[in-house]
Design an enzyme around this catalytic site. Structure first.
Site, PDB file in Angstrom:
ATOM      1  N   CYS A   2       0.849  -1.178   0.000  1.00  0.00           N
ATOM      2  CA  CYS A   2       0.000   0.000   0.000  1.00  0.00           C
ATOM      3  C   CYS A   2       0.888   1.232   0.000  1.00  0.00           C
ATOM      4  O   CYS A   2       2.090   1.154   0.241  1.00  0.00           O
ATOM      5  CB  CYS A   2      -0.907   0.019   1.229  1.00  0.00           C
ATOM      6  SG  CYS A   2      -2.045  -1.389   1.328  1.00  0.00           S
ATOM      7  N   GLY A  28      -1.222   0.605  -4.833  1.00  0.00           N
ATOM      8  CA  GLY A  28      -2.544   0.098  -4.476  1.00  0.00           C
ATOM      9  C   GLY A  28      -3.635   0.799  -5.239  1.00  0.00           C
ATOM     10  O   GLY A  28      -3.667   2.028  -5.303  1.00  0.00           O
ATOM     11  N   ASN A 101       0.827   0.000   5.787  1.00  0.00           N
ATOM     12  CA  ASN A 101       1.356  -0.747   4.653  1.00  0.00           C
ATOM     13  C   ASN A 101       2.064  -1.977   5.194  1.00  0.00           C
ATOM     14  O   ASN A 101       3.011  -1.860   5.965  1.00  0.00           O
ATOM     15  CB  ASN A 101       2.342   0.099   3.853  1.00  0.00           C
ATOM     16  CG  ASN A 101       3.052  -0.705   2.774  1.00  0.00           C
ATOM     17  OD1 ASN A 101       2.479  -1.629   2.198  1.00  0.00           O
ATOM     18  ND2 ASN A 101       4.299  -0.358   2.491  1.00  0.00           N
ATOM     19  N   GLY A 102       1.605  -3.154   4.808  1.00  0.00           N
ATOM     20  CA  GLY A 102       2.251  -4.375   5.271  1.00  0.00           C
ATOM     21  C   GLY A 102       1.249  -5.433   5.659  1.00  0.00           C
ATOM     22  O   GLY A 102       0.086  -5.396   5.256  1.00  0.00           O
ATOM     23  N   TYR A 257      10.063  -4.769  -8.444  1.00  0.00           N
ATOM     24  CA  TYR A 257       8.767  -4.488  -9.063  1.00  0.00           C
ATOM     25  C   TYR A 257       7.967  -3.384  -8.390  1.00  0.00           C
ATOM     26  O   TYR A 257       7.410  -2.516  -9.051  1.00  0.00           O
ATOM     27  CB  TYR A 257       7.928  -5.773  -9.081  1.00  0.00           C
ATOM     28  CG  TYR A 257       6.504  -5.592  -9.543  1.00  0.00           C
ATOM     29  CD1 TYR A 257       6.197  -5.552 -10.906  1.00  0.00           C
ATOM     30  CD2 TYR A 257       5.450  -5.468  -8.637  1.00  0.00           C
ATOM     31  CE1 TYR A 257       4.881  -5.387 -11.345  1.00  0.00           C
ATOM     32  CE2 TYR A 257       4.130  -5.304  -9.063  1.00  0.00           C
ATOM     33  CZ  TYR A 257       3.853  -5.262 -10.421  1.00  0.00           C
ATOM     34  OH  TYR A 257       2.565  -5.093 -10.844  1.00  0.00           O
ATOM     35  N   THR A 303       7.990  -1.894 -15.964  1.00  0.00           N
ATOM     36  CA  THR A 303       9.066  -2.010 -14.988  1.00  0.00           C
ATOM     37  C   THR A 303      10.361  -2.531 -15.586  1.00  0.00           C
ATOM     38  O   THR A 303      11.453  -2.127 -15.182  1.00  0.00           O
ATOM     39  CB  THR A 303       8.620  -2.933 -13.832  1.00  0.00           C
ATOM     40  OG1 THR A 303       7.286  -2.618 -13.467  1.00  0.00           O
ATOM     41  CG2 THR A 303       9.523  -2.759 -12.627  1.00  0.00           C
ATOM     42  N   ASP A 365      11.020  -9.433 -18.576  1.00  0.00           N
ATOM     43  CA  ASP A 365      10.031  -9.005 -17.583  1.00  0.00           C
ATOM     44  C   ASP A 365      10.709  -8.864 -16.234  1.00  0.00           C
ATOM     45  O   ASP A 365      11.794  -9.427 -16.008  1.00  0.00           O
ATOM     46  CB  ASP A 365       8.873 -10.010 -17.486  1.00  0.00           C
ATOM     47  CG  ASP A 365       7.563  -9.341 -17.090  1.00  0.00           C
ATOM     48  OD1 ASP A 365       7.594  -8.165 -16.662  1.00  0.00           O
ATOM     49  OD2 ASP A 365       6.507  -9.982 -17.210  1.00  0.00           O
ATOM     50  N   ASP A 366      10.069  -8.106 -15.337  1.00  0.00           N
ATOM     51  CA  ASP A 366      10.659  -7.913 -14.011  1.00  0.00           C
ATOM     52  C   ASP A 366      10.599  -9.183 -13.183  1.00  0.00           C
ATOM     53  O   ASP A 366      11.518  -9.498 -12.432  1.00  0.00           O
ATOM     54  CB  ASP A 366       9.962  -6.766 -13.263  1.00  0.00           C
ATOM     55  CG  ASP A 366       8.458  -6.897 -13.290  1.00  0.00           C
ATOM     56  OD1 ASP A 366       7.923  -7.762 -12.573  1.00  0.00           O
ATOM     57  OD2 ASP A 366       7.806  -6.131 -14.018  1.00  0.00           O
TER      58      ASP A 366
END
Length: 492
Positions: A2, A28, A101-102, A257, A303, A365-366
């Protein structure tokens, strides 16, 4: 994953919080919210959707005050929807709004403690609400006549002692200011900044430094693992280490990412870390395919663009833009269900036929998580006329779930879990699949800051820095499965 932001300013902050959330939107897309302090009154607006959709002129004008916090949410093991949009609020004690966040990994034990011992009611499935009530209880048992920074830091220490997982917190204590803190391992990122105004200093904390950049704040430093930062209403900054020393292990997937390339995390440029990932990946491809027949390197937007440049230089082939991205489609990795992810790939990317026709291409790709996107993109490349389609990943195989705030799917949905590289290669339909080595990924990030001794690499290695109970992983398997999420959306 987030985005959080908190500001103690000298003038109205709602528009600044809004602007910060728009540059943290990549973290997010499920919901967004802002809370401000207007005198001694909380102003709060939140809802489901993108930042631009949640807020309009009327709601922004109502968010008065020079102190505030904001959040853009993407759900992990909890349910989706506006009921769990943040910031969350409790009025006792003092009035506390919190954004998180987490992910906590002892949520259920804490939920029982909060109800049975703390006598507090939890109204959602969100671990953020549990964390908010733990903090509220720890503040409540302090001296209630006059809350000082010392009391607040003791409450944070008590919160650290009870909560296990990866978390970065920004909270607003009515009549006191903004309190921010980070888990003892520093798994989730949090940075501190300041700016000078004609009337004094303003302070801010955010998930990524890019949010400070856009607002004109000077990046001071990362909030240390286990540290708390208190920005009081009188413009003072108080800091204290509130947790026992633990292994510092920032999430390495942030660099792969999650974070924007223009961010600094732990004194490491995300952009330069990705350049180094490209160098190492190119060297590996050259070792494994010394006589390669690759005509061009094509990054899968967005990315992996940074990775593709140095990779192509080492291989001695050009970089080409083979896919045009629809900017109005969200990040596929965080789409809520498998069917949505499958549909979104074709809506999100369209191949440039001339870059594929009769060519051997290396797609970069990442990372590769479920493999859904990769399989579709490889098929698109072949349909556009490619003779051979090779695929390279800037990250190692994702074999294990992330439990610290990234909604990686259950192990059964991870394409690399329990499979060899050759088996994944066949499943995706690639002519050759090359993954980054974990040691090379760690080097690519650590080279920017040699003080970083360890990282959370759990989704690649299966090693969890906090330790984890097997029963937790089993419960998470159910909570995160696409079937379970679909049932929760239908029930909602």
């Amino acid at each position: 994953m987030c985005g959080i932001i908190g500001i103690v300013g000298k003038s109205e902050v709602a528009s600044a919080l809004y602007d910060a959330l728009t540059v943290l939107q990549h973290r997010g897309q499920d919901a967004a919210g802002i809370a401000t302090l207007d005198g001694n009154r909380l102003r709060l607006h939140k809802g489901s959707g993108l930042v631009r959709d949640v807020f309009d002129q009327t709601s922004m004008l109502a968010l008065r005050g020079s102190v505030g916090i904001g959040h853009c949410r993407y759900p992990t093991a909890g349910s989706e929807g506006s009921a769990e949009a943040q910031p969350l609020y409790v009025n006792s004690p003092y009035g506390i709004a919190l954004a998180h966040n987490g992910n906590l990994i002892n949520t259920e034990a804490l939920r029982r403690e909060v109800f049975e011992d703390d006598r507090r009611h939890i109204n959602t499935d969100s671990d953020s609400e549990v964390l908010l009530n733990v903090l509220a209880h720890e503040l409540q048992i302090q001296d209630r006549r006059q809350l000082t920074p010392d009391h607040i830091f003791k409450a944070v220490a008590g919160t650290h002692a009870r909560c296990v997982g990866g978390y970065a917190i920004v909270s607003m204590l009515l009549d006191y200011g903004v309190l921010a803190f980070r888990d003892p391992h520093g798994i989730r990122p949090l940075v501190l900044g300041e700016r000078d105004t004609a009337t004094g200093k303003e302070y801010a904390v955010a998930s990524e430094s890019v949010a400070l950049d856009i607002l004109g704040f000077r990046l001071l430093r990362d909030v240390a693992p286990g540290e708390a930062v208190l920005m009081t209403l009188d413009g003072r900054l108080h800091t204290r280490q509130c947790a026992e020393p633990a292994k510092h292990a920032p999430c390495i997937f942030e660099y792969v990412y999650l974070a924007r390339p223009d961010s600094m995390i732990e004194d490491v440029s995300v952009y330069k870390a990705r350049l180094r990932m490209g160098e190492k990946l190119g060297e590996k491809i050259l070792r494994e395919m010394p006589d390669h027949d690759i005509d061009s390197v094509i990054p899968i937007p967005d990315t992996s663009r940074t990775v593709a440049g140095p990779l192509a230089q080492i291989l001695g082939v050009p970089v080409r833009e083979g896919f045009v991205k629809n900017r109005y489609i969200g990040r596929t990795f965080i789409m809520p269900g498998q069917s949505e992810r499958v549909k979104s790939v074709r809506r999100k990317l369209n191949p440039v036929g001339l870059e594929f026709r009769n060519k051997n291409v290396l797609l970069v790709d990442d990372s590769i998580v479920r493999g859904t996107t990769s399989k579709q993109i490889i098929l698109m490349a072949r349909e556009a006329g490619a003779k051979k389609v090779y695929l390279a990943s800037a990250a190692p195989p994702v074999r294990y779930p992330n439990i610290y705030g990234i909604d990686m799917p259950v192990t059964a949905e991870l394409v690399a879990h329990g499979r060899t590289v050759e088996e994944v290669e066949r499943m995706l339909g690639a002519d050759r699949l090359i993954y980054q080595d974990l040691d090379d990924l760690v080097w690519a990030v650590r080279d920017g800051n040699e003080k970083l001794a360890d990282f959370d690499t759990s989704c690649f290695s299966g090693e969890y820095v906090t330790g984890v109970e097997p029963t937790y992983l089993a419960d998470l398997e159910f909570a995160r499965s696409d079937d379970a999420k679909s049932q929760r959306r239908q029930a909602g």
